[in-house]
Design a protein around this motif. Structure first.
Motif, PDB file in Angstrom:
ATOM      1  N   ARG A 104       0.862  -1.186   0.000  1.00 37.57           N
ATOM      2  CA  ARG A 104       0.000   0.000   0.000  1.00 37.57           C
ATOM      3  C   ARG A 104       0.894   1.230   0.000  1.00 37.57           C
ATOM      4  O   ARG A 104       2.055   1.159   0.348  1.00 37.57           O
ATOM      5  N   LEU A 106       0.373   4.012   1.808  1.00 36.93           N
ATOM      6  CA  LEU A 106       0.238   4.802   3.028  1.00 36.93           C
ATOM      7  C   LEU A 106       0.516   3.954   4.264  1.00 36.93           C
ATOM      8  O   LEU A 106       0.419   2.730   4.221  1.00 36.93           O
ATOM      9  N   HIS A 111      -4.234   4.040   6.219  1.00 38.95           N
ATOM     10  CA  HIS A 111      -4.903   3.156   5.263  1.00 38.95           C
ATOM     11  C   HIS A 111      -6.189   2.588   5.860  1.00 38.95           C
ATOM     12  O   HIS A 111      -7.255   2.622   5.230  1.00 38.95           O
ATOM     13  N   ASP A 112      -6.104   2.089   7.097  1.00 38.64           N
ATOM     14  CA  ASP A 112      -7.271   1.505   7.761  1.00 38.64           C
ATOM     15  C   ASP A 112      -8.344   2.549   8.071  1.00 38.64           C
ATOM     16  O   ASP A 112      -9.538   2.266   7.961  1.00 38.64           O
ATOM     17  N   TYR A 127      -8.717  11.394  -0.044  1.00 36.76           N
ATOM     18  CA  TYR A 127      -7.980  10.229  -0.548  1.00 36.76           C
ATOM     19  C   TYR A 127      -8.307   9.969  -2.021  1.00 36.76           C
ATOM     20  O   TYR A 127      -7.413   9.711  -2.827  1.00 36.76           O
TER      21      TYR A 127
END
Length: 194
Positions: A104, A106, A111-112, A127
């Motif tokens: 990923r 980030l 991200h989560d 985003y």
């Protein structure tokens, strides 16, 4: 000698400068700006992420001590100083070994948070704009440059970077003695294949 100079000039103008500009645009202009923009709301204000914040602060202290083991200097160009060590989570499991560790762009917490948020939220919209208008165009441009001029690939020596910029590091926390060799090939190959 003349042929070698022609190759060096072509390498610089057709590959090194354009790719370097795109990599800086991608990392500092896109990814780091996005992380720095959302650092306060996601990392600094949420108690559940305190452990990660402490880890980032501890790493910054180690860099400030001038340890050559990390090839880093304290970042000076972000709103939140912890943004840089937090972003390095993408490339590190251990701060002594730099390599891409996650699939990923980030840090995991950010991200989560994006995955959990509502699609009408400010974070999601930010985003979406980041991916659509910054990240993807930069990657596509890097791929085009590599496809067109990848045969000229050769890293700029660290001594030359110091000479050009009159600094030990790039101002974003990484010393020239380390960054060109590590990032140049791994990022070039990754973006060529993406």
């Amino acid at each position: 000698m003349e042929k070698q100079m022609e190759r060096v000039e072509a390498q610089s103008h057709q590959l090194l400068v354009p790719v370097t500009m795109q990599l800086h645009r991608l990392w500092h202009g896109c990814i780091m700006n996005f992380i720095d923009k959302h650092c306060e709301d996601v990392l600094l204000k949420k108690d559940e992420h305190k452990e990660t914040l402490i880890k980032c602060e501890n790493n910054m202290e180690r860099w400030g001590e001038g340890s050559d083991a990390f090839h880093l200097e304290l970042p000076t160009r972000y709103r939140h100083a912890v943004s840089f060590p937090w972003a390095l989570e993408v490339m590190h499991e251990d701060y002594n070994i730099m390599r891409v560790t996650h699939p990923r762009e980030l840090p995991l917490i950010l991200h989560d948070e994006i995955l959990k948020c509502d699609r009408n939220s400010t974070l999601w919209k930010s985003y979406e704009a980041f991916i659509r208008y910054s990240y993807l165009p930069a990657i596509e441009r890097i791929g085009e440059i590599i496809d067109e001029h990848g045969h000229l690939m050769e890293p700029v020596p660290a001594a030359r970077m110091k000479e050009i910029f009159k600094t030990e590091g790039n101002g974003y926390g990484i010393k020239w003695s380390h960054a060109p060799r590590m990032w140049f090939y791994s990022h070039m190959l990754a973006y060529a294949d993406s």
